[in-house]
Design an enzyme around this catalytic site. Structure first.
Site, PDB file in Angstrom:
ATOM      1  N   LYS A  12     -57.468 115.767 -37.931  1.00  0.00           N
ATOM      2  CA  LYS A  12     -58.504 115.588 -36.973  1.00  0.00           C
ATOM      3  C   LYS A  12     -59.021 114.323 -37.283  1.00  0.00           C
ATOM      4  O   LYS A  12     -60.400 113.958 -36.226  1.00  0.00           O
ATOM      5  CB  LYS A  12     -59.830 116.217 -38.446  1.00  0.00           C
ATOM      6  CG  LYS A  12     -59.037 117.337 -38.326  1.00  0.00           C
ATOM      7  CD  LYS A  12     -60.444 118.729 -39.079  1.00  0.00           C
ATOM      8  CE  LYS A  12     -60.413 119.880 -39.387  1.00  0.00           C
ATOM      9  NZ  LYS A  12     -61.712 120.088 -39.761  1.00  0.00           N
ATOM     10  N   GLY A  43     -62.229 113.756 -49.345  1.00  0.00           N
ATOM     11  CA  GLY A  43     -61.183 114.048 -47.772  1.00  0.00           C
ATOM     12  C   GLY A  43     -61.903 113.513 -46.632  1.00  0.00           C
ATOM     13  O   GLY A  43     -63.270 113.666 -46.896  1.00  0.00           O
TER      14      GLY A  43
HETATM   15  P1  NDP Z   1     -57.944 116.312 -47.591  1.00  0.00           P
HETATM   16  O1  NDP Z   1     -56.579 116.454 -47.662  1.00  0.00           O
HETATM   17  O2  NDP Z   1     -58.458 115.417 -46.837  1.00  0.00           O
HETATM   18  O3  NDP Z   1     -58.605 115.640 -48.867  1.00  0.00           O
HETATM   19  C1  NDP Z   1     -58.774 116.376 -50.113  1.00  0.00           C
HETATM   20  C2  NDP Z   1     -59.328 115.758 -51.337  1.00  0.00           C
HETATM   21  O4  NDP Z   1     -59.145 116.384 -52.802  1.00  0.00           O
HETATM   22  C3  NDP Z   1     -59.035 114.540 -51.784  1.00  0.00           C
HETATM   23  O5  NDP Z   1     -60.469 114.117 -52.281  1.00  0.00           O
HETATM   24  C4  NDP Z   1     -58.261 114.775 -53.173  1.00  0.00           C
HETATM   25  O6  NDP Z   1     -58.063 114.225 -54.837  1.00  0.00           O
HETATM   26  C5  NDP Z   1     -59.177 116.363 -53.870  1.00  0.00           C
HETATM   27  N1  NDP Z   1     -57.414 117.209 -54.608  1.00  0.00           N
HETATM   28  C6  NDP Z   1     -56.374 117.648 -54.165  1.00  0.00           C
HETATM   29  N2  NDP Z   1     -56.417 118.145 -54.974  1.00  0.00           N
HETATM   30  C7  NDP Z   1     -57.131 118.632 -55.938  1.00  0.00           C
HETATM   31  C8  NDP Z   1     -56.871 118.536 -57.090  1.00  0.00           C
HETATM   32  N3  NDP Z   1     -56.608 120.148 -57.807  1.00  0.00           N
HETATM   33  N4  NDP Z   1     -57.949 118.363 -58.292  1.00  0.00           N
HETATM   34  C9  NDP Z   1     -59.034 117.623 -57.822  1.00  0.00           C
HETATM   35  N5  NDP Z   1     -58.938 117.120 -57.297  1.00  0.00           N
HETATM   36  C10 NDP Z   1     -58.026 117.797 -55.962  1.00  0.00           C
HETATM   37  O7  NDP Z   1     -58.656 117.488 -47.605  1.00  0.00           O
HETATM   38  P2  NDP Z   1     -59.906 117.984 -46.832  1.00  0.00           P
HETATM   39  O8  NDP Z   1     -61.026 117.836 -46.846  1.00  0.00           O
HETATM   40  O9  NDP Z   1     -59.029 118.435 -45.066  1.00  0.00           O
HETATM   41  O10 NDP Z   1     -60.083 120.016 -47.051  1.00  0.00           O
HETATM   42  C11 NDP Z   1     -60.354 120.059 -48.632  1.00  0.00           C
HETATM   43  C12 NDP Z   1     -61.011 121.880 -48.142  1.00  0.00           C
HETATM   44  O11 NDP Z   1     -61.749 121.988 -47.751  1.00  0.00           O
HETATM   45  C13 NDP Z   1     -58.992 122.849 -48.481  1.00  0.00           C
HETATM   46  O12 NDP Z   1     -59.306 123.493 -48.816  1.00  0.00           O
HETATM   47  C14 NDP Z   1     -59.568 123.013 -47.133  1.00  0.00           C
HETATM   48  O13 NDP Z   1     -59.470 123.886 -46.542  1.00  0.00           O
HETATM   49  C15 NDP Z   1     -61.440 123.208 -46.569  1.00  0.00           C
HETATM   50  N6  NDP Z   1     -61.949 123.045 -45.832  1.00  0.00           N
HETATM   51  C16 NDP Z   1     -62.557 124.501 -44.807  1.00  0.00           C
HETATM   52  C17 NDP Z   1     -63.265 124.543 -43.906  1.00  0.00           C
HETATM   53  C18 NDP Z   1     -64.037 125.914 -43.615  1.00  0.00           C
HETATM   54  O14 NDP Z   1     -64.344 125.458 -41.999  1.00  0.00           O
HETATM   55  N7  NDP Z   1     -64.561 126.502 -44.376  1.00  0.00           N
HETATM   56  C19 NDP Z   1     -63.054 122.969 -42.682  1.00  0.00           C
HETATM   57  C20 NDP Z   1     -62.299 121.866 -43.304  1.00  0.00           C
HETATM   58  C21 NDP Z   1     -61.548 121.631 -44.709  1.00  0.00           C
HETATM   59  P3  NDP Z   1     -56.817 112.795 -54.130  1.00  0.00           P
HETATM   60  O15 NDP Z   1     -57.809 111.280 -53.385  1.00  0.00           O
HETATM   61  O16 NDP Z   1     -56.989 112.247 -55.845  1.00  0.00           O
HETATM   62  O17 NDP Z   1     -55.945 113.305 -53.372  1.00  0.00           O
END
Ligand code: NDP
Length: 259
Positions: A63, A121
């Site tokens: 993206k 994220g």
């Molecule tokens: P990114 O990888 O860009 O970001 C992930 C975020 O999650 C980071 O802030 C990370 O924190 C945090 N994180 C990961 N694991 C944990 C945990 N166990 N506890 C607390 N924080 C955690 O992911 P995306 O933003 O692209 O996606 C996030 C979610 O959104 C996914 O589940 C994805 O499937 C969903 N999504 C759904 C969409 C839809 O159309 N329904 C569209 C886009 C996404 P840190 O910075 O500390 O690592």
């Protein structure tokens, strides 16, 4: 025949072909939508034109990486710094972000004054900007500091897990990938305290009920998962592909969603 696709890696699970092809068939449009497993973003522009794509969707992990191949970006995509849709206009590629509107369509008219986004994220950026653009006061909490920098610079109120103080938020959004791993995004006691004062819990994940939404339901909150966000972003992307009114596409794609 016009050709469209969704670029991603992995991509075999994507429901996008089902949704978009249903609309093309229903409207008798000579077009097809396929999944495209992209190994790397290198030479993306050449690949796009070689295959003769008219448009595409972009999913994880491209993206942000594919933005640089666009000739121009919609202002919202520019602000979010991520695209999920590309439309070809002659020899030009235009980048859009329909995830933001896909999210917002779920909660518009729900009288939300303020929101807390957990996670920082790519999807948190889309959610944060569409909330702010619609006048909803928005704070961000993330477990690590690094990803919060973007939000701090943009003027959002930010918390790390260590300096967070419970407050009342109408909407709590889980924009982390914690639910995929069957984990809560914050300690249970923190979520209990937040949910006890809140109205709506939204988990961007879809496909199964998350621990986050299970807990929210115990507090009698409205619990929304990411499945309709997926549908609404696809409707918006299809509208851009076909240059037809949103409502016309929505009426048809809604049927595909319930197949
Ligand atoms: P990114 O990888 O860009 O970001 C992930 C975020 O999650 C980071 O802030 C990370 O924190 C945090 N994180 C990961 N694991 C944990 C945990 N166990 N506890 C607390 N924080 C955690 O992911 P995306 O933003 O692209 O996606 C996030 C979610 O959104 C996914 O589940 C994805 O499937 C969903 N999504 C759904 C969409 C839809 O159309 N329904 C569209 C886009 C996404 P840190 O910075 O500390 O690592």
């Amino acid at each position: 025949m016009k050709l469209y696709c969704v670029f991603g890696n992995p991509i075999s699970h994507s429901k996008s072909p089902l949704l978009h092809n249903y609309v093309f068939n229903a409207l008798n449009i000579d077009a097809r939508y396929i999944r495209f497993h992209l190994e790397s973003s290198e030479n993306f522009r050449e690949l796009f034109f070689e295959y003769g794509f008219s448009g595409a969707n972009i999913t994880i992990p491209f993206k942000e990486k594919l933005m640089c191949y666009c000739d121009s970006l919609h202002p919202l995509a520019k602000k979010i710094n991520a695209i999920n849709t590309i439309v070809r206009e002659d020899s030009k590629l235009i980048g859009y972000n329909t995830d933001a509107m896909g999210f917002y369509k779920n909660i518009e008219n729900k009288n939300i004054k303020n929101a807390l986004i957990i996670g920082a994220g790519g999807s948190a950026k889309a959610v944060a900007w569409i909330l702010i653009d619609n006048g909803i006061e928005t704070c961000i909490i993330n477990r690590s500091l690094e990803k919060l920098e973007y939000f701090k610079k943009a003027g959002f109120m930010c918390f790390s897990s260590d300096d967070f103080k419970i407050s009342k938020y109408d909407l709590i959004v889980n924009a982390t990938s914690s639910s995929i791993n069957n984990m809560l995004p914050l300690p249970k006691e923190t979520l209990d305290a937040l949910f006890s004062q809140s109205k709506i819990a939204f988990d961007l994940m879809y496909g199964k009920t998350s621990l986050f939404l299970e807990l929210a339901k115990k507090h009698n909150l409205i619990a929304i998962d990411g499945s309709k966000m997926l549908l609404y972003q696809a409707i918006d992307a299809n509208r851009l592909f076909l240059k037809l009114p949103y409502e016309k596409i929505a009426k048809i794609m809604n049927k595909a969603y319930y197949l």
